[in-house]
Design a protein around this motif. Structure first.
Motif, PDB file in Angstrom:
ATOM      1  N   GLY A 187      48.201  41.288  42.129  1.00 50.85           N
ATOM      2  CA  GLY A 187      48.501  39.869  42.273  1.00 50.85           C
ATOM      3  C   GLY A 187      48.492  39.096  40.978  1.00 50.85           C
ATOM      4  O   GLY A 187      48.403  39.662  39.879  1.00 50.85           O
ATOM      5  N   ALA A 188      48.580  37.788  41.122  1.00 49.23           N
ATOM      6  CA  ALA A 188      48.604  36.886  39.976  1.00 49.23           C
ATOM      7  C   ALA A 188      47.858  35.608  40.325  1.00 49.23           C
ATOM      8  O   ALA A 188      47.872  35.161  41.473  1.00 49.23           O
ATOM      9  CB  ALA A 188      50.047  36.561  39.578  1.00 49.23           C
ATOM     10  N   MET A 189      47.208  35.052  39.321  1.00 48.08           N
ATOM     11  CA  MET A 189      46.569  33.747  39.474  1.00 48.08           C
ATOM     12  C   MET A 189      47.317  32.749  38.606  1.00 48.08           C
ATOM     13  O   MET A 189      47.553  32.998  37.422  1.00 48.08           O
ATOM     14  CB  MET A 189      45.109  33.794  39.033  1.00 48.08           C
ATOM     15  CG  MET A 189      44.435  32.420  39.074  1.00 48.08           C
ATOM     16  SD  MET A 189      42.757  32.454  38.393  1.00 48.08           S
ATOM     17  CE  MET A 189      42.289  30.706  38.591  1.00 48.08           C
ATOM     18  N   ILE A 190      47.706  31.634  39.200  1.00 53.62           N
ATOM     19  CA  ILE A 190      48.382  30.575  38.450  1.00 53.62           C
ATOM     20  C   ILE A 190      47.326  29.572  38.012  1.00 53.62           C
ATOM     21  O   ILE A 190      46.718  28.884  38.835  1.00 53.62           O
ATOM     22  CB  ILE A 190      49.476  29.892  39.292  1.00 53.62           C
ATOM     23  CG1 ILE A 190      50.458  30.939  39.818  1.00 53.62           C
ATOM     24  CG2 ILE A 190      50.217  28.852  38.454  1.00 53.62           C
ATOM     25  CD1 ILE A 190      51.524  30.382  40.736  1.00 53.62           C
ATOM     26  N   TYR A 201      37.313  37.157  36.567  1.00 51.60           N
ATOM     27  CA  TYR A 201      37.072  38.137  37.628  1.00 51.60           C
ATOM     28  C   TYR A 201      38.379  38.737  38.137  1.00 51.60           C
ATOM     29  O   TYR A 201      38.510  39.972  38.275  1.00 51.60           O
ATOM     30  CB  TYR A 201      36.311  37.502  38.797  1.00 51.60           C
ATOM     31  CG  TYR A 201      36.265  38.412  39.999  1.00 51.60           C
ATOM     32  CD1 TYR A 201      35.464  39.554  39.997  1.00 51.60           C
ATOM     33  CD2 TYR A 201      37.066  38.158  41.121  1.00 51.60           C
ATOM     34  CE1 TYR A 201      35.456  40.418  41.086  1.00 51.60           C
ATOM     35  CE2 TYR A 201      37.054  39.024  42.210  1.00 51.60           C
ATOM     36  CZ  TYR A 201      36.245  40.149  42.188  1.00 51.60           C
ATOM     37  OH  TYR A 201      36.254  41.009  43.254  1.00 51.60           O
ATOM     38  N   LEU A 202      39.360  37.892  38.434  1.00 50.29           N
ATOM     39  CA  LEU A 202      40.629  38.381  38.973  1.00 50.29           C
ATOM     40  C   LEU A 202      41.329  39.307  37.983  1.00 50.29           C
ATOM     41  O   LEU A 202      41.927  40.322  38.374  1.00 50.29           O
ATOM     42  CB  LEU A 202      41.532  37.206  39.346  1.00 50.29           C
ATOM     43  CG  LEU A 202      41.088  36.372  40.549  1.00 50.29           C
ATOM     44  CD1 LEU A 202      41.991  35.159  40.728  1.00 50.29           C
ATOM     45  CD2 LEU A 202      41.072  37.202  41.831  1.00 50.29           C
ATOM     46  N   GLY A 226      42.760  43.580  38.183  1.00 47.51           N
ATOM     47  CA  GLY A 226      44.186  43.866  38.069  1.00 47.51           C
ATOM     48  C   GLY A 226      45.135  42.711  38.249  1.00 47.51           C
ATOM     49  O   GLY A 226      46.357  42.900  38.222  1.00 47.51           O
ATOM     50  N   PHE A 227      44.625  41.487  38.418  1.00 51.68           N
ATOM     51  CA  PHE A 227      45.495  40.314  38.552  1.00 51.68           C
ATOM     52  C   PHE A 227      46.028  39.876  37.183  1.00 51.68           C
ATOM     53  O   PHE A 227      45.334  40.017  36.166  1.00 51.68           O
ATOM     54  CB  PHE A 227      44.731  39.144  39.181  1.00 51.68           C
ATOM     55  CG  PHE A 227      44.675  39.166  40.681  1.00 51.68           C
ATOM     56  CD1 PHE A 227      45.226  38.139  41.428  1.00 51.68           C
ATOM     57  CD2 PHE A 227      44.076  40.226  41.357  1.00 51.68           C
ATOM     58  CE1 PHE A 227      45.167  38.155  42.816  1.00 51.68           C
ATOM     59  CE2 PHE A 227      44.013  40.252  42.742  1.00 51.68           C
ATOM     60  CZ  PHE A 227      44.560  39.219  43.477  1.00 51.68           C
ATOM     61  N   LYS A 228      47.229  39.350  37.185  1.00 52.04           N
ATOM     62  CA  LYS A 228      47.800  38.755  35.974  1.00 52.04           C
ATOM     63  C   LYS A 228      47.502  37.260  35.996  1.00 52.04           C
ATOM     64  O   LYS A 228      47.568  36.627  37.050  1.00 52.04           O
ATOM     65  CB  LYS A 228      49.299  39.007  35.913  1.00 52.04           C
ATOM     66  CG  LYS A 228      49.662  40.483  35.827  1.00 52.04           C
ATOM     67  CD  LYS A 228      51.163  40.686  35.740  1.00 52.04           C
ATOM     68  CE  LYS A 228      51.505  42.173  35.652  1.00 52.04           C
ATOM     69  NZ  LYS A 228      52.963  42.396  35.541  1.00 52.04           N
ATOM     70  N   SER A 263      53.853  40.614  42.927  1.00 55.90           N
ATOM     71  CA  SER A 263      52.467  40.272  43.280  1.00 55.90           C
ATOM     72  C   SER A 263      52.262  40.304  44.785  1.00 55.90           C
ATOM     73  O   SER A 263      52.974  39.636  45.528  1.00 55.90           O
ATOM     74  CB  SER A 263      52.109  38.877  42.757  1.00 55.90           C
ATOM     75  OG  SER A 263      52.083  38.848  41.350  1.00 55.90           O
ATOM     76  N   ARG A 264      51.281  41.067  45.223  1.00 54.82           N
ATOM     77  CA  ARG A 264      50.942  41.087  46.646  1.00 54.82           C
ATOM     78  C   ARG A 264      50.213  39.807  47.026  1.00 54.82           C
ATOM     79  O   ARG A 264      50.387  39.288  48.124  1.00 54.82           O
ATOM     80  CB  ARG A 264      50.066  42.299  46.970  1.00 54.82           C
ATOM     81  CG  ARG A 264      49.583  42.342  48.407  1.00 54.82           C
ATOM     82  CD  ARG A 264      48.976  43.682  48.752  1.00 54.82           C
ATOM     83  NE  ARG A 264      50.026  44.679  48.952  1.00 54.82           N
ATOM     84  CZ  ARG A 264      49.777  45.957  49.247  1.00 54.82           C
ATOM     85  NH1 ARG A 264      48.543  46.383  49.337  1.00 54.82           N
ATOM     86  NH2 ARG A 264      50.776  46.789  49.444  1.00 54.82           N
TER      87      ARG A 264
END
Length: 397
Positions: A262-265, A292-293, A297-299, A318-319
């Motif tokens: 996934g991804a965090m904006i 943490y994200l 593995g989060f972008k 991104s899931r």
């Protein structure tokens, strides 16, 4: 104090718009000349004056002044999934978005039977577009956040045979609504004719997204339009679903990526303006969440530092897309993986689930986390965040 009288020959020169600075030496004269120049570069908002007179005869909505109307896509009913959230999350909510109410927000997250409005086209004859407003007799349609003024900077006016309005006040105010409502509206407008919008300057992100989608608006500053088509396109109906699908397919074709966690904006301090309640929407522990994200593995996406191309390329596949609620969140909707999940991080004093309808229409899941109010904004306990991620992950095989 002596009154200064302009000689007749100077008045003639001003009327012919010739620069006359050389005739004035005294500072008082120069100040007066400055105001004369300003006046010469202004024009009177005639449509606004004309509307004032028409209102004496009765105020009509623009719909009643249209001479043609047809349905592009009928109203429909869908059955949607409820939002994903932890038990007790809604008990923490104290207030909704100021343009909504808690009853409506609770209905949004409940899912179930949902009615969607039709997409309707209407033709407004001999409409005048001026200063961010559309005028027709006593009716007025704001299409820009600009204040209505009697005196405006002179604009290049033209007469246009026909056009389609491809913007609204709401998508002019909020980038997020431009992403979810404005882009599909432009797609619909292009199918009917020449798409026009207000004269507000597009952001770099907006220009880049239009370039990716191969779309643009036709230039029109001000003037009269013999046939102006205005679309009512609020419902998440089948026609909106078709357009969302085409947009998402375009992003996936441009940036094909295999599914990843996934991804965090990242929002940062962009929500630090105080609400009427006195609260700030700043997520105090946003950086802690990002660290943490990223470790799982989060972008991390930062719209303040990345171009639209970089954002779309990194979010593609991104899931899960997770973001502190705001206009930056829709960056994630089009490029994220099919059947993905949006996790909205919400302040308890600003409960806003407007994206539930859009995610339903895109066949995406919607989840949310409600934080705790604190000094300077709000924060989300890490254990609550992790449990919500586990809840979402459990819906995937």
């Amino acid at each position: 104090m002596n009154t200064i009288v302009f000689p007749d020959f100077l008045i003639d020169v001003v009327n012919t718009k010739v620069f006359i600075d050389c005739f004035f030496i005294d500072k008082i004269y120069r100040i007066r000349l400055k105001f004369i120049k300003i006046y010469l570069n202004m024009s009177i908002n005639i449509p606004m004056l004309r509307r004032s007179l028409w209102r004496l005869l009765g105020n009509k909505s623009y719909e009643k002044l249209c001479d043609k109307e047809w349905t592009i896509s009928p109203a429909c009913v869908t059955y949607t999934k409820p939002a994903l959230y932890l038990p007790g999350a809604t008990e923490m909510v104290t207030a909704s978005h100021p343009l909504s109410n808690l009853e409506l927000e609770m209905l949004r997250i409940k899912g179930g039977r949902t009615e969607h409005g039709a997409t309707i086209a209407r033709v407004l004859p001999n409409a005048e577009v001026y200063g961010g407003y559309i005028y027709k007799k006593a009716a007025k349609i704001p299409i820009s956040a600009k204040k209505e003024n009697l005196f405006l900077e002179k604009q290049i006016t033209e007469n246009k045979d026909s056009a389609v309005l491809a913007c609204s006040l709401i998508d002019s105010l909020y980038f997020g609504h431009w992403m979810t409502d404005g882009i599909p509206l432009l797609m619909a407008a292009r199918e009917l004719g020449s798409p026009i919008r207000n004269t507000d300057v597009l952001t770099l992100h907006q220009k880049d997204y239009l370039s990716m989608l191969g779309m643009n608006y036709d230039s029109f500053i001000a003037g009269r339009i013999r046939k102006l088509i205005i679309l009512e396109d609020y419902g998440q109906n089948n026609y909106k679903r078709e357009r969302y699908q085409k947009i998402r397919e375009r992003f996936h074709a441009l940036y094909p990526k295999s599914t990843h966690p996934g991804a965090m904006i990242f929002r940062g301090k962009s929500g630090n303006n105080l609400l009427a309640s006195g609260h700030s929407r700043v997520l105090i522990n946003e950086e802690e969440i990002a660290v943490y994200l990223q470790s799982i593995g989060f972008k991390i996406i930062d719209p303040s530092k990345q171009s639209a191309k970089e954002i779309a390329e990194n979010i593609s596949g991104s899931r899960i897309v997770i973001s502190n609620e705001g206009s930056h969140t829709p960056h994630g909707l089009y490029p994220m993986a099919n059947n993905g999940t949006l996790i909205n991080i919400l302040p308890p004093f600003h409960f806003n689930n407007v994206l539930k309808g859009q995610t339903d229409c895109m066949d995406l899941q919607y989840a949310f986390v409600v934080g705790d109010a604190c000094d300077g904004g709000f924060r989300v306990p890490m254990d609550i965040l992790k449990k919500t991620l586990d809840l979402v992950s459990a819906t995937y095989p």
